[in-house]
Design an enzyme around this catalytic site. Structure first.
Site, PDB file in Angstrom:
ATOM      1  N   ARG A  42       0.851  -1.077   0.010  1.00  0.00           N
ATOM      2  CA  ARG A  42      -0.028  -0.067  -0.035  1.00  0.00           C
ATOM      3  C   ARG A  42       1.014   1.183   0.109  1.00  0.00           C
ATOM      4  O   ARG A  42       0.709   2.274  -0.646  1.00  0.00           O
ATOM      5  CB  ARG A  42      -1.070  -0.022   1.165  1.00  0.00           C
ATOM      6  N   TYR A  70     -16.590  16.418 -15.576  1.00  0.00           N
ATOM      7  CA  TYR A  70     -17.099  15.006 -15.717  1.00  0.00           C
ATOM      8  C   TYR A  70     -18.303  15.021 -14.492  1.00  0.00           C
ATOM      9  O   TYR A  70     -18.115  15.386 -13.398  1.00  0.00           O
ATOM     10  CB  TYR A  70     -15.925  14.013 -15.627  1.00  0.00           C
ATOM     11  N   ASP A 115      -7.744  18.620 -14.505  1.00  0.00           N
ATOM     12  CA  ASP A 115      -7.661  17.380 -15.074  1.00  0.00           C
ATOM     13  C   ASP A 115      -7.582  17.362 -16.440  1.00  0.00           C
ATOM     14  O   ASP A 115      -7.799  17.702 -17.307  1.00  0.00           O
ATOM     15  CB  ASP A 115      -9.245  17.093 -14.838  1.00  0.00           C
ATOM     16  N   LYS A 145      -8.560   6.190 -19.672  1.00  0.00           N
ATOM     17  CA  LYS A 145      -9.029   6.575 -20.930  1.00  0.00           C
ATOM     18  C   LYS A 145      -7.628   6.595 -22.017  1.00  0.00           C
ATOM     19  O   LYS A 145      -7.205   5.463 -22.144  1.00  0.00           O
ATOM     20  CB  LYS A 145      -9.513   8.300 -21.068  1.00  0.00           C
TER      21      LYS A 145
HETATM   22  C1  LIG Z   1     -12.163  14.008 -17.522  1.00  0.00           C
HETATM   23  C2  LIG Z   1     -12.755  12.986 -16.491  1.00  0.00           C
HETATM   24  N1  LIG Z   1     -12.141  12.753 -15.331  1.00  0.00           N
HETATM   25  C3  LIG Z   1     -12.344  11.816 -14.308  1.00  0.00           C
HETATM   26  C4  LIG Z   1     -13.209  10.825 -14.736  1.00  0.00           C
HETATM   27  C5  LIG Z   1     -13.288   9.575 -13.456  1.00  0.00           C
HETATM   28  O1  LIG Z   1     -12.390   8.601 -14.045  1.00  0.00           O
HETATM   29  P1  LIG Z   1     -12.544   7.121 -13.740  1.00  0.00           P
HETATM   30  O2  LIG Z   1     -13.721   6.840 -14.301  1.00  0.00           O
HETATM   31  O3  LIG Z   1     -11.070   6.371 -14.075  1.00  0.00           O
HETATM   32  O4  LIG Z   1     -12.751   7.070 -12.186  1.00  0.00           O
HETATM   33  C6  LIG Z   1     -13.490  10.535 -16.057  1.00  0.00           C
HETATM   34  C7  LIG Z   1     -14.227   9.524 -16.485  1.00  0.00           C
HETATM   35  O5  LIG Z   1     -14.882   9.414 -17.379  1.00  0.00           O
HETATM   36  C8  LIG Z   1     -13.432  11.662 -16.806  1.00  0.00           C
HETATM   37  O6  LIG Z   1     -13.647  11.485 -18.045  1.00  0.00           O
END
Ligand SMILES: Cc1ncc(COP(=O)(O)O)c(C=O)c1O
Length: 377
Positions: free
Chosen positions: A46, A98, A170, A195
Site C-alpha cells: 500500500r 465530468y 484534470d 482513458k
Molecule cells: C475528465 C474525466 N475525469 C475523471 C474521470 C473519472 O475517472 P474514472 O472513471 O477512471 O474514475 C472521467 C471518467 O470518465 C473523466 O472523463
C-alpha cells in the site's frame, strides 16, 4: 528526450535487478526486512510497490512534476487530492466537469465540509467573483467533457498564485502528450488513466502528479492512509498502454479531423463541438495551450429520438461510456456519463438530449465515415 521517446524511455523503463525490458509485475504485498526497518525501499505494497512505482515515475516524467501517484480509478485520484483540504475549505471547479467529479464534490465531499462552486472557467472574471476567504483551490477540466470548452491554464494559475490557491488540472482529455499543465503553472495534474493513457478499454486507473516536495509528501501520506492504490497488474497494463500513446494520439488526430469535417457538412447535424474548429470560441487558446485538439467530438442531432436512431444504426462506434481507446465509442452524455447531473443544470450547461459524443478510435477512416454516413441518413 522528445515526447515519443519519453513515453518509452521515461520513468523506470527496465528492471534493474534482471534487465527485463518490460518492467515486471511485482505481485507482492510485503517485503523481507533484514532487521527492523532494514528494507530495500519497499515495506508494504500500500505504501509502495515497484511496479506501481515504475508507473508513478513515468507519469511524473511525462507531466514534468515532482512526484506521481497511481490510484484505483480517476475518481480515487481526485478524491485523494481533495483530501489535501480541510473541513470548511472551498474549491472552485469548471462548470461542465465530468459528472462523477460533480457528484463527488456535491454528494460526498460536501458532507465532510469541503464546499464547492462550479463556474464557467473560460472567463477569468467568473473565477475571481467566486474566490472567498476560505477558497483553497481552482480545479479545471480543459478541454471539458462533453462540450470541449477550453480554459486558459496559464492565466488561471497566475491568478491562483496571486491568491495563494492551488491550481488542479484534470488532463484526461489531452494527456501529457498534447498538454502539460505543470509547465503552464498548475500545481497538480489529475488523470482518469482509464482513458487515453491506458488506451485499450482494459484498465480502470487514476493518476496524480504534483509539482512540489511538500505536496508530494502530503499526497503520499493521503495515498498511504486512505489506501486507494492501483494494483501491480493494472500498473503494468497502464505502462504498456502509455508506451504507444504518442502514435495512437497522432493517428486519432487525423481521423478526428476527417470526422469533424464530415459532421460539419451534414444536414442532420445542428452543431459540432470541437476545439480544432476555427469557429470554436476558444480555438486560438487551444492552439497555444495544446499541441493537438484531441479525439473527442460532440455534436447535436436535435433530439433524443434522432440520437437513439443514430446509436441503433452505427456499426463501428460502440455504444459505451468511457473514451480514449483504440475502438471508436459513442454515447449520449445526458443519459449516460452526465446523468448524475440534474436535468435543469444540464440544460443550463447546454448538454442537450440530442447531444452525441464520440471518441474517435484507430479504425480505418473510410469505415468510420461510411458508418456515420449510413447511420445519419
Ligand atoms: C475528465 C474525466 N475525469 C475523471 C474521470 C473519472 O475517472 P474514472 O472513471 O477512471 O474514475 C472521467 C471518467 O470518465 C473523466 O472523463
Amino acid at each position: 528526450m522528445r515526447r515519443k521517446t519519453k513515453l518509452i524511455h521515461g520513468g523506470i523503463s527496465e528492471d534493474p535487478a534482471t534487465g527485463a525490458v518490460s518492467f515486471p509485475i511485482y505481485q507482492v504485498s510485503t517485503y523481507k526486512q533484514e532487521g527492523v526497518g532494514g528494507h530495500k525501499g519497499f515495506e508494504y505494497s500500500r505504501t509502495g510497490n515497484p511496479t506501481r512505482n515504475a508507473l508513478e515515475e513515468l507519469i511524473k516524467d511525462l507531466e514534468g512534476g515532482e512526484a506521481g501517484f497511481a490510484f484505483g480509478s480517476g475518481m480515487a485520484a481526485m478524491t485523494a487530492v481533495m483530501m489535501l483540504f480541510n473541513s470548511g475549505d472551498h474549491v472552485i471547479l469548471t462548470d461542465d466537469v465530468y459528472g462523477g467529479s460533480f457528484r463527488v464534490m456535491t454528494k460526498v465531499l460536501n458532507r465532510l465540509g469541503i464546499d464547492s462552486t462550479f463556474v464557467d472557467t473560460t472567463e477569468l472574471e467568473n473565477i475571481k467573483n467566486e474566490i472567498r476567504p476560505n477558497t483553497k483551490a481552482i480545479h479545471l477540466e480543459t478541454p471539458t467533457n462533453p462540450l470541449l470548452k477550453i480554459t486558459d491554464i496559464q492565466a488561471v494559475a497566475k491568478l491562483a498564485k496571486e491568491q495563494n490557491l492551488l491550481t488542479i488540472v484534470d488532463n484526461t482529455f489531452s494527456t501529457p502528450y498534447w498538454q502539460n499543465p505543470i509547465e503552464l503553472g498548475a500545481d497538480i495534474v489529475l488523470h482518469s488513466a482509464t482513458k487515453y493513457l491506458g488506451g485499450h478499454s482494459d484498465v480502470v486507473a487514476g493518476l496524480a502528479v504534483v509539482n512540489s516536495k511538500e505536496l508530494a509528501e502530503d499526497l503520499h501520506f493521503i495515498q498511504n492512509s486512505t489506501g486507494g492504490i492501483l494494483g501491480p497488474q493494472d500498473s503494468w497494463l497502464l505502462i504498456r498502454g502509455m508506451r504507444t500513446l504518442g502514435i495512437r494520439l497522432e493517428e486519432m488526430e487525423t481521423n478526428t479531423a476527417a470526422i469533424v469535417a464530415f459532421l460539419q457538412g451534414h444536414s442532420a447535424v445542428k452543431k459540432v463541438f470541437y476545439p480544432g474548429l476555427e469557429t470554436h470560441p476558444n480555438h486560438e487558446l487551444a492552439k497555444q495551450q495544446t499541441r493537438g485538439f484531441g479525439g473527442m467530438v460532440s455534436f447535436d442531432v436535435g433530439s433524443a429520438e434522432n440520437a437513439d436512431r443514430l446509436l441503433s444504426k452505427v456499426k463501428y462506434f460502440t455504444l459505451a461510456e468511457s473514451l480514449g481507446a483504440v475502438e471508436s465509442l459513442i454515447s449520449v452524455p445526458a443519459r449516460m456519463t452526465h446523468a448524475s447531473i440534474p436535468a435543469e443544470r444540464r440544460a443550463e450547461l447546454g448538454i442537450t438530449d440530442g447531444l452525441v459524443r464520440i471518441s474517435v478510435g484507430l479504425e480505418d477512416i473510410e469505415d468510420l465515415l461510411e458508418d456515420l454516413t449510413q447511420a445519419l441518413e
